[in-house]
Write an enzyme that holds these catalytic residues in place. Structure first.
Site: not given
Length: 290
Positions: A144, A234
């Protein structure tokens, strides 16, 4: 929630989190935000409504390198349904890694974005240490990071002996178009098969009410290599930074996953490609049975 399209059997949500009873699974003292609870039962109920049969639980930053909640979710759901991505540090032992593998962990997450890391040299050092630990296990490394940082590290990333997975559209921002810094380098990594991209959390790449702005970027990524695309919800859509103090509970983003899945289905060129994204690619990467 808007009705989602008919999903193919074996559809996998490749990016979710759980936030469990804090008395049993305490949050990391140095966390940057505090999420509301998100139970395994709520996740399963959501997937049952959508028609999602498989899931990947990703260790969130609020637990640091204590993977107990993630591992509990894997044990509860079972390896027929779930796999996981852990977070490790220099204190994680080889025995702990082996136990994680047995529990269904198939990768580790390196979260450079939560700390706003932009130094390519520091990122490179961190990644090389991580790869040394997990390559013998056959795991992947999930990153990320900002798109510009991925671009700056592209040569090193392409040389690593493990699969790479880039979170949340590889950090690309819809409003910056298709010529933004780092995108060309990431596309080369995708084309070569070195890296997967999660078509996840479009609200991190554009405003939550501007889903359609993700269409050009989504189509471009799919076109470059549909065999390296993944989808993730998510869930439960955490929103770090929505409160000034880390101990204050941050409300999640409000997301209509039916609408999101309908958009993805319309942006994929055909049903066979959508099946690759939802079923075939995650089955290969995470080691689900056919």
């Amino acid at each position: 929630m808007k009705s989602s399209p008919q999903l193919p059997p074996g559809t996998c949500d490749c990016h979710t989190h759980v936030f469990l009873d804090e008395a049993k699974f305490p949050l990391w003292a140095a966390r940057r935000y505090t999420p509301p609870p998100a139970s395994i039962e709520a996740l399963t109920a959501l997937h049952d409504r959508l028609g999602v049969e498989r899931v990947v639980i990703v260790q969130p930053s609020v637990y640091g390198s204590d993977n107990a909640a993630t591992l509990h979710a894997l044990r509860t759901l079972g390896q027929g349904r779930a796999r996981g991505v852990a977070v490790i540090d220099d204190h994680t032992s080889d025995a702990e890694l082996a136990a994680m593998a047995d529990a269904g962990i198939r990768g580790v997450r390196v979260n450079l974005e939560v700390d706003g890391e932009r130094d390519a040299q520091k990122a490179t050092q961190w990644l090389r240490r991580t790869v040394e630990r997990v390559a013998p296990l056959g795991w992947h490394v999930q990153l990320y990071a900002s798109l510009s940082l991925l671009g700056a590290c592209a040569d090193m990333l392409g040389s690593l002996p493990v699969p790479l997975v880039f979170d949340h559209y590889a950090g690309a921002q819809a409003q910056l178009g298709l010529q933004q810094e780092g995108l060309a380098e990431v596309l080369k990594l995708v084309e070569s098969g070195c890296a997967y991209v999660k078509l996840s959390a479009p609200y991190r790449c554009a405003s939550p009410d501007a889903l359609q702005s993700q269409e050009p970027l989504t189509r471009l990524l799919i076109d470059r290599n549909p065999d390296r695309m993944l989808w993730g919800s998510d869930w439960p859509h955490p929103q770090p930074g929505a409160r000034p103090n880390a101990s204050d509970v941050c409300p999640p983003f409000e997301v209509d996953l039916g609408k999101t899945l309908n958009a993805l289905a319309s942006w994929a060129p055909d049903a066979a490609t959508l099946r690759k994204i939802l079923v075939d690619n995650p089955r290969r990467l995470y080691g689900f049975d056919a």
